[in-house]
Structures are given as C-alpha cells and as structure tokens.
Design a protein around this motif. Structure first.
Motif, PDB file in Angstrom:
ATOM      1  N   GLU A 137       0.818  -1.218   0.000  1.00  0.00           N
ATOM      2  CA  GLU A 137       0.000   0.000   0.000  1.00  0.00           C
ATOM      3  C   GLU A 137       0.852   1.269   0.000  1.00  0.00           C
ATOM      4  OE1 GLU A 137      -2.936   0.083   3.113  1.00  0.00           O
ATOM      5  OE2 GLU A 137      -3.264  -2.079   3.020  1.00  0.00           O
ATOM      6  N   LEU A 138       2.171   1.112  -0.038  1.00  0.00           N
ATOM      7  CA  LEU A 138       3.071   2.259   0.100  1.00  0.00           C
ATOM      8  C   LEU A 138       2.808   3.345  -0.934  1.00  0.00           C
ATOM      9  CD1 LEU A 138       5.563   3.766   1.182  1.00  0.00           C
ATOM     10  CD2 LEU A 138       6.975   2.324  -0.316  1.00  0.00           C
ATOM     11  N   VAL A 139       2.764   2.987  -2.203  1.00  0.00           N
ATOM     12  CA  VAL A 139       2.628   3.999  -3.256  1.00  0.00           C
ATOM     13  C   VAL A 139       1.254   4.678  -3.184  1.00  0.00           C
ATOM     14  CG1 VAL A 139       2.655   4.421  -5.750  1.00  0.00           C
ATOM     15  CG2 VAL A 139       4.311   2.849  -4.728  1.00  0.00           C
ATOM     16  N   GLU A 172       8.213   4.260  -8.870  1.00  0.00           N
ATOM     17  CA  GLU A 172       6.805   4.406  -8.471  1.00  0.00           C
ATOM     18  C   GLU A 172       6.647   5.510  -7.433  1.00  0.00           C
ATOM     19  OE1 GLU A 172       4.590   0.168  -9.110  1.00  0.00           O
ATOM     20  OE2 GLU A 172       5.684   0.433  -7.224  1.00  0.00           O
ATOM     21  N   VAL A 173       7.555   5.521  -6.459  1.00  0.00           N
ATOM     22  CA  VAL A 173       7.518   6.539  -5.405  1.00  0.00           C
ATOM     23  C   VAL A 173       7.656   7.936  -6.008  1.00  0.00           C
ATOM     24  CG1 VAL A 173       8.905   7.480  -3.515  1.00  0.00           C
ATOM     25  CG2 VAL A 173       8.251   5.069  -3.488  1.00  0.00           C
ATOM     26  N   LYS A 188      11.377  20.797  -8.701  1.00  0.00           N
ATOM     27  CA  LYS A 188      10.034  20.354  -9.049  1.00  0.00           C
ATOM     28  C   LYS A 188      10.159  19.054  -9.822  1.00  0.00           C
ATOM     29  CE  LYS A 188       5.648  22.291 -10.515  1.00  0.00           C
ATOM     30  NZ  LYS A 188       4.960  23.510 -11.019  1.00  0.00           N
ATOM     31  N   ASN A 189       9.304  18.103  -9.524  1.00  0.00           N
ATOM     32  CA  ASN A 189       9.407  16.761 -10.088  1.00  0.00           C
ATOM     33  C   ASN A 189       8.603  16.653 -11.387  1.00  0.00           C
ATOM     34  OD1 ASN A 189       9.531  14.020 -10.584  1.00  0.00           O
ATOM     35  ND2 ASN A 189       8.209  13.462  -8.870  1.00  0.00           N
ATOM     36  N   PRO A 190       9.262  16.492 -12.529  1.00  0.00           N
ATOM     37  CA  PRO A 190       8.540  16.402 -13.794  1.00  0.00           C
ATOM     38  C   PRO A 190       7.780  15.095 -13.968  1.00  0.00           C
ATOM     39  CG  PRO A 190      10.877  16.019 -14.156  1.00  0.00           C
ATOM     40  CD  PRO A 190      10.731  16.437 -12.722  1.00  0.00           C
ATOM     41  N   HIS A 191       8.064  14.114 -13.103  1.00  0.00           N
ATOM     42  CA  HIS A 191       7.407  12.804 -13.211  1.00  0.00           C
ATOM     43  C   HIS A 191       6.161  12.692 -12.333  1.00  0.00           C
ATOM     44  CE1 HIS A 191      10.961  11.503 -15.400  1.00  0.00           C
ATOM     45  NE2 HIS A 191      11.700  11.952 -14.396  1.00  0.00           N
TER      46      HIS A 191
END
Length: 204
Positions: A137-139, A172-173, A188-191
């Motif tokens: 359930e982490l993600v 995934e994280v 800033k994270n583009p993903h």
C-alpha cells in the motif's frame, strides 16, 4: 488550500504545503539536508516530527545535539517529536495506510490547535524494506498525502535510501511527490502524477 508558509531546504526557500521525496545515497547526505531544515523549524515555532527506526534514535539525537539543538528542552515542550517507525508506520507489525494517514492528519490538526505556525516532518522509509504485511500500500499511501497536505500548513519529506530500494520502487515513489531532493538539490518533479490518477491505477 491553507495559508502558505515559507521554509528552507537544500538552500532554497519554498512555500508549504509541500510533499517532498528525498533520495539519499548515504546517512551523511541525508543529514546535510535535514539538519538545517529541522533547525530552522525549531527556531520559527514550527512543530517538527522525525520518524525513524528506534535503533537510530540515539544517533539521531546526538546529531541534533551536536548541531546546537537543545534536545531535552524541545522534546519536553512537545515542539520536537522523535518517533519510532515501529509505533507509527508499522505499528503492530504491519503497514496500514489508512491508519497512518489518519494518524498524520490528527497530528497536523493538533499542531495547528496548539499554535504552531506549520509542521515539518521527516520520515525515513527504510521500514518498507522489511516487506511486512501492507507494504504493497506504500505507493497508494504516498499518493494520498497529496490530498492531505494541501489542507494544512506543512512540509513532509519522505526519505528513501537509493542504495537499498529497487529502481522499480523508486520509480513508483517518484510519481507521488511534487518535489524531489536528489544530489543535495531540490527541484520540481517532472514525473509527478496527480493523486487521483495514481490511485485510479491501483483500483484498476
């Protein structure tokens, strides 16, 4: 969205609320980032929460003390909390995403009622390497925090040791954090993918 409050990390001044993924390849690199972040929080009336494995608490508190933080005073006042992964993320030997979400939400509400300007939390995610029940359930949990954080003045740093987590898990994280710390810099994270899209993928 709650009123924004400024905070500094990696030498950058940003605005909360913010959910950040911290990728670190050593304990030293991790502390280079979080010590200034913690020290600033304690100096500006923020509630500061650190969650680590219990066997790291002694080392962690010594590191804070070595950097001039009055551990006993800050713990006694409640402004600083150093919590164990075993009593939070994996209480009762399993990870229950919904319970952890509720615990964090209650903490944010309580901090606001206690008069703190904001909450700064650092959580070491090494517990997820134990593969206890519920770890899958982490993600989904990480994605759900992007629904919670905009409602509160807070900044959350989820700390991942990139030398121990698999590339698949890290990928995934990464999808669940609007900002990412890597090589001692924050960007800033583009993903990043909106929480609703990530959670829809888990339901399908």
């Amino acid at each position: 969205m709650n009123e924004q409050t400024p905070f500094s990390v990696c030498g950058e001044t940003l605005m909360s609320p913010m959910h950040i993924c911290g990728f670190f390849d050593s304990r030293e690199q991790q502390y280079e980032v979080i010590i200034p972040y913690i020290m600033e929080g304690l100096s500006v009336n923020d509630k500061v929460i650190n969650i680590l494995e219990s066997n790291r608490h002694g080392e962690h508190c010594r590191c804070l003390t070595d950097n001039g933080i009055s551990i006993a005073q800050k713990l006694a006042s409640g402004q600083l909390e150093v919590l164990a992964s075993e009593n939070t993320y994996i209480k009762d030997g399993k990870f229950a995403a919904e319970k952890m979400y509720t615990m964090l939400e209650n903490t944010l509400v309580s901090a606001s009622r206690a008069g703190y300007e904001s909450v700064r939390a650092c959580g070491d995610m090494v517990w997820a390497l134990k593969n206890l029940p519920g770890t899958d359930e982490l993600v989904a949990y990480e994605a759900s925090l992007n629904i919670l954080t905009p409602k509160h003045p807070c900044s959350l740093i989820c700390m991942y040791d990139i030398s121990n987590f698999s590339q698949d898990t890290l990928a995934e994280v990464l999808l669940t954090h609007p900002y990412v710390i890597k090589d001692g810099k924050i960007n800033k994270n583009p993903h990043y993918i909106e929480a609703s899209a990530v959670m829809a993928g888990f339901r399908n």
